[in-house]
Design an enzyme around this catalytic site. Sequence first.
Site, PDB file in Angstrom:
ATOM      1  N   LYS A  61      -7.405  10.752   0.566  1.00 30.35           N
ATOM      2  CA  LYS A  61      -7.856  10.892   1.959  1.00 30.35           C
ATOM      3  C   LYS A  61      -6.998  11.919   2.681  1.00 30.35           C
ATOM      4  O   LYS A  61      -7.505  12.761   3.426  1.00 30.35           O
ATOM      5  CB  LYS A  61      -7.802   9.537   2.677  1.00 30.35           C
ATOM      6  N   GLN A 105      -5.836   0.815   5.333  1.00 29.62           N
ATOM      7  CA  GLN A 105      -6.326   0.689   3.960  1.00 29.62           C
ATOM      8  C   GLN A 105      -6.398  -0.792   3.570  1.00 29.62           C
ATOM      9  O   GLN A 105      -5.405  -1.519   3.676  1.00 29.62           O
ATOM     10  CB  GLN A 105      -5.404   1.459   3.005  1.00 29.62           C
ATOM     11  N   ASP A 128     -13.471   3.520  10.365  1.00 31.42           N
ATOM     12  CA  ASP A 128     -14.094   2.729   9.298  1.00 31.42           C
ATOM     13  C   ASP A 128     -15.297   1.947   9.835  1.00 31.42           C
ATOM     14  O   ASP A 128     -16.086   1.425   9.054  1.00 31.42           O
ATOM     15  CB  ASP A 128     -13.070   1.732   8.719  1.00 31.42           C
TER      16      ASP A 128
END
Length: 303
Positions: A61, A105, A128
């Site tokens: 990422k 994460q 997200d």
Amino acid sequence: MNDHPITHPPRIIDGKAFGADIRARVAEQTARLRADHGIIPGLAVVLVGEDPASRLYVRNKGIQTREAGMNSYEYRLPADTTQTDLMALIERLNADSAVHGILIQLPLPPHMEAGAVINAIDPAKDVDGFHILNAGLLGTGQKAMVPCTPLGCLMMLRDHLGDLSGLHAVVVGRSNIVGKPMALLLLGDNCTVTVAHSRSRDLAGICRRADILIAAVGRPRMIPGDWIKPGATVIDVGINRIEQDGRSRVVGDVDFDSAARVAGAITPVPGGVGPMTIACLLANTLTACCRANGLAVPEGLTA
Ligand code: NDP
């Protein structure tokens, strides 16, 4: 095996190429933001613990964020970090105007409550799309930050099929991060949507009625070709690691070989949905940055 004749070679929906195209569009818009407004989108990624797969995801990422011309801020915290300390970091990132997107994460270590941590993120920076407010906005058909994997699937479907209105979409799987938001996005594009799950009866019959079939289950090759309507578009979200012929490989939830004989178009695994997920993370970061600065969000990068 399936009894359907081979109608035509299916189109393979190449998520690697399409994901690269989305990332190039994000990079172009990012360069324009910098040139016209002096603004650089920033994505903060927080990793707690040493999980090797998560470390790799975070590393990738970071690389792709920088390649898009954005700022990447990476925080690697030890596994015994307290939830209070993690919340304090999130509060700092929420207040930092150089940070437009925050990603925690997952999975978090077992001593942390993931829901509480996610809901501590400023919903406008929740790239997200897992914050309860964004889930509610999506559920009521309002402008939201949309989870990256279903957003990537929607982009591929629009690219392949154009207008999705009136098509029957079947989503197998009802998780909060894939199945449910996927179903809501398809409803938003005027599909007739059926959501199937582990308690559904006659799953084969349900799948056979799908013009669009989305598999998001996590069971290797559980959907064979004879569950697929000839000509249907098949999106395989599953990522399953299996041992075959003495080596480890990754396969989807759909049995690709038999499905490819029946489907009109199908995503491979790997190289289908996976690369779209990270491309959509960058697209969401750009969207968050534009909204934070009162600028129009570029066409084609949001739901
Ligand atoms: P979850 O385990 O959270 O959800 C799985 C869903 O599948 C559940 O709703 C479950 O039903 C349903 N299910 C399980 N067994 C069956 C069955 N036999 N028949 C019908 N439905 C069944 O998984 P996720 O949604 O998080 O992920 C799904 C897959 O997608 C995984 O392989 C994951 O690795 C992959 N994935 C890929 C991503 C990418 O970037 N390509 C990103 C995220 C996930 P029930 O609710 O009844 O238990």
